[in-house]
Design a protein around this motif. Structure first.
Motif, PDB file in Angstrom:
ATOM      1  N   VAL A  40       0.704  -0.773   0.089  1.00 59.32           N
ATOM      2  CA  VAL A  40       0.122   0.202  -0.254  1.00 59.32           C
ATOM      3  C   VAL A  40       1.237   1.494   0.085  1.00 59.32           C
ATOM      4  N   LYS A  41       1.943   1.284   1.065  1.00 58.95           N
ATOM      5  CA  LYS A  41       2.612   2.565   1.060  1.00 58.95           C
ATOM      6  C   LYS A  41       3.419   2.623  -0.620  1.00 58.95           C
ATOM      7  N   ALA A  42       3.607   1.774  -1.716  1.00 60.32           N
ATOM      8  CA  ALA A  42       4.514   1.735  -2.586  1.00 60.32           C
ATOM      9  C   ALA A  42       3.132   1.387  -3.881  1.00 60.32           C
ATOM     10  N   VAL A  43       2.485   1.502  -3.796  1.00 64.25           N
ATOM     11  CA  VAL A  43       1.586   0.931  -4.860  1.00 64.25           C
ATOM     12  C   VAL A  43       0.666   3.149  -5.260  1.00 64.25           C
ATOM     13  N   LYS A  44       0.803   3.523  -4.143  1.00 67.01           N
ATOM     14  CA  LYS A  44       0.120   5.270  -4.060  1.00 67.01           C
ATOM     15  C   LYS A  44       0.688   6.216  -4.784  1.00 67.01           C
ATOM     16  N   LEU A  45       2.347   5.537  -4.438  1.00 71.19           N
ATOM     17  CA  LEU A  45       3.171   6.518  -5.531  1.00 71.19           C
ATOM     18  C   LEU A  45       2.537   6.824  -6.937  1.00 71.19           C
ATOM     19  N   GLU A  46       2.131   5.069  -7.777  1.00 74.39           N
ATOM     20  CA  GLU A  46       2.341   5.364  -9.042  1.00 74.39           C
ATOM     21  C   GLU A  46       0.464   4.713  -9.253  1.00 74.39           C
ATOM     22  N   MET A  47      -0.602   5.890  -8.788  1.00 73.64           N
ATOM     23  CA  MET A  47      -1.859   5.741  -8.912  1.00 73.64           C
ATOM     24  C   MET A  47      -1.917   6.283  -9.461  1.00 73.64           C
ATOM     25  N   ASN A  48      -3.032   6.929 -10.521  1.00 73.33           N
ATOM     26  CA  ASN A  48      -3.383   7.575 -11.538  1.00 73.33           C
ATOM     27  C   ASN A  48      -4.620   8.137 -11.526  1.00 73.33           C
TER      28      ASN A  48
END
Length: 199
Positions: A136-144
């Motif tokens: 979750v901490k990482a994927v938020k950086l790549e959500m559009n």
């Protein structure tokens, strides 16, 4: 909002679904019952579910399982239960679900206290929960499109005390309304990439 709650008939899910349905349109998805059926261990099943319900404003996952057993008794296959269900099942709800999520929508996953405070026989579950926190901490950086992703991590909840109390000696049961508010915070607030701990 139009919200799909995967696992909306479970111990926590039914309380979250009941509360949110007072204000939002809630679609409950489960393996065998609900408004829609889904097997989160199967990507095709997840895709079919979203195709059947269409675009949504929010996705809430309160689903996934992992094997509880002494570490010395866990086989490689036992670990794959949690990896395929609670971990990759929820990862795939994000991966596939984001394509069916309206702009500025939100995704909320679920873990539990074992990521931070494991007890005996929970090696597999604790491992999976910790992995979801990192995801979750990482994927938020790549959500559009303004999409937010959070995870609610509750402690031993009131409604599960009878089933799990012996595993959690000395733990204070978390009131269900406090747990529900964690999901409300993720859904209606501004958090993104957060582990919302309800301990």
């Amino acid at each position: 909002m139009k919200i799909v709650i995967v696992g909306g008939n479970g111990t926590i899910g039914k309380k979250v679904s009941s509360y949110l349905s007072k204000k939002h349109k809630v679609i409950i998805a489960g393996r065998k019952k609900g408004d829609a059926q889904v097997d989160i261990t199967n990507s095709d099943s997840i895709t079919s579910m979203f195709q059947s319900i269409g675009q949504v404003d929010a996705i809430i996952s309160i689903a996934g399982e992992a094997k509880w057993a002494p570490f010395n008794e866990l086989s490689e296959e036992d670990f794959y239960i949690g990896l395929q269900s609670k971990l990759m099942g929820q990862v795939n709800l994000v991966r596939i679900g984001k394509e069916f999520l309206n702009s500025s929508g939100s995704i909320t996953l679920t873990t539990g206290i074992l990521a931070d405070d494991p007890v005996k026989m929970t090696t597999s579950a604790a491992m999976v929960n910790g992995a979801i926190h990192s995801f979750v901490k990482a994927v938020k950086l790549e959500m559009n499109n303004g999409i937010r992703v959070n995870v609610v991590s509750p402690g031993l909840v009131e409604d599960a005390v009878k089933k799990y109390h012996d595993y959690f000696p000395g733990h204070i049961a978390i009131p269900m309304d406090k747990v529900v508010n964690g999901y409300v915070r993720s859904l209606e607030g501004t958090d993104n990439g957060e582990v919302i701990r309800i301990y």
